[in-house]
Enzyme design. Structure first.
Site, short mmCIF file in Angstrom:
data_model
loop_
_atom_site.label_atom_id
_atom_site.label_comp_id
_atom_site.label_asym_id
_atom_site.label_seq_id
_atom_site.Cartn_x
_atom_site.Cartn_y
_atom_site.Cartn_z
N SER A 55 5.01 -2.52 -16.20
CA SER A 55 4.93 -2.23 -14.77
C SER A 55 3.48 -2.37 -14.36
O SER A 55 2.58 -2.06 -15.14
CB SER A 55 5.40 -0.81 -14.45
OG SER A 55 6.80 -0.72 -14.55
N GLU A 62 -5.35 -7.03 1.74
CA GLU A 62 -4.29 -7.32 2.70
C GLU A 62 -3.00 -6.56 2.40
O GLU A 62 -2.01 -6.77 3.06
CB GLU A 62 -4.01 -8.83 2.72
CG GLU A 62 -5.22 -9.67 3.07
CD GLU A 62 -6.19 -9.92 1.89
OE1 GLU A 62 -7.25 -10.51 2.15
OE2 GLU A 62 -5.89 -9.54 0.75
N SER A 63 -2.94 -5.71 1.39
CA SER A 63 -1.86 -4.81 1.03
C SER A 63 -1.67 -4.72 -0.48
O SER A 63 -2.54 -4.22 -1.17
CB SER A 63 -0.54 -5.12 1.74
OG SER A 63 0.28 -3.96 1.69
N HIS A 68 7.89 -4.82 -12.01
CA HIS A 68 8.53 -4.03 -13.07
C HIS A 68 9.39 -4.99 -13.85
O HIS A 68 10.19 -5.73 -13.26
CB HIS A 68 9.38 -2.90 -12.47
CG HIS A 68 8.60 -2.06 -11.51
ND1 HIS A 68 7.71 -1.09 -11.92
CD2 HIS A 68 8.55 -2.08 -10.17
CE1 HIS A 68 7.15 -0.53 -10.85
NE2 HIS A 68 7.65 -1.12 -9.77
N CYS A 83 -0.73 -8.86 4.75
CA CYS A 83 -1.09 -8.80 6.16
C CYS A 83 -2.14 -9.89 6.40
O CYS A 83 -2.51 -10.61 5.47
CB CYS A 83 -1.68 -7.45 6.51
SG CYS A 83 -0.60 -6.05 6.21
#
Length: 158
Positions: A55, A62-63, A68, A83
């Site tokens: 994971s 930008e985010s 996983h 974004c």
């Protein structure tokens, strides 16, 4: 500041199991996906599970991207949120290639304040596709992305 972002919720099927159980390979694939999108990587964290699975997250200016893996099933769940006008689909395709995915399922959510989504409309109707059944990876990728040149590393060129 505009709130508009594109959020992919994706699954890959029949991936190469040895890659899914190698934190280093998964990490590199995720960082390469962030870079091909054009994102600015701020940090990352990956964990190798025992007996198997990885994971991890990549935080971008930008985010984010998260992953996983279930090597025992050849299955991967991924979240790519961007974004700033970045297109997450090119990272999605590169990631599928690197994981050796034979199929995928993806949903895209256009995020943002309603008034900003309505006024700027940078995303055209043809840009958004929802696949609710499994499909070969290439069946989802828009032609403009599919025809991008390949980077020497083996992925798509930015």
């Amino acid at each position: 500041m505009k709130t508009i972002g594109r959020h992919l919720i994706a699954e890959y099927y029949d991936c190469r199991r040895e890659i899914l159980d190698d934190a280093s390979s998964v990490r590199q694939a995720m960082l390469d996906a962030a870079h091909v999108i054009g994102a600015t990587v701020l940090g990352e964290n990956f964990h190798q599970f025992d007996p198997h699975g990885v994971s991890g997250t990549v935080v971008i200016a930008e985010s984010h991207l998260s992953i996983h893996t279930w090597p025992e099933n050849g299955y991967v769940a991924v979240d790519i949120y961007t974004c700033g006008g970045l297109d997450p689909r090119i990272g999605f395709e590169l990631l599928g290639e690197r994981l050796g995915a034979e199929g995928c399922r993806v949903q895209e959510i256009v995020r943002g304040l309603p008034e900003e989504l309505d006024e700027s409309a940078p995303i055209q109707a043809g840009d958004v596709q929802i696949i609710s059944q499994t499909a070969p990876l290439q069946s989802w990728v828009p032609a403009a992305i599919e025809n991008r040149p390949v980077h020497p590393s083996g992925g798509l060129a930015a």
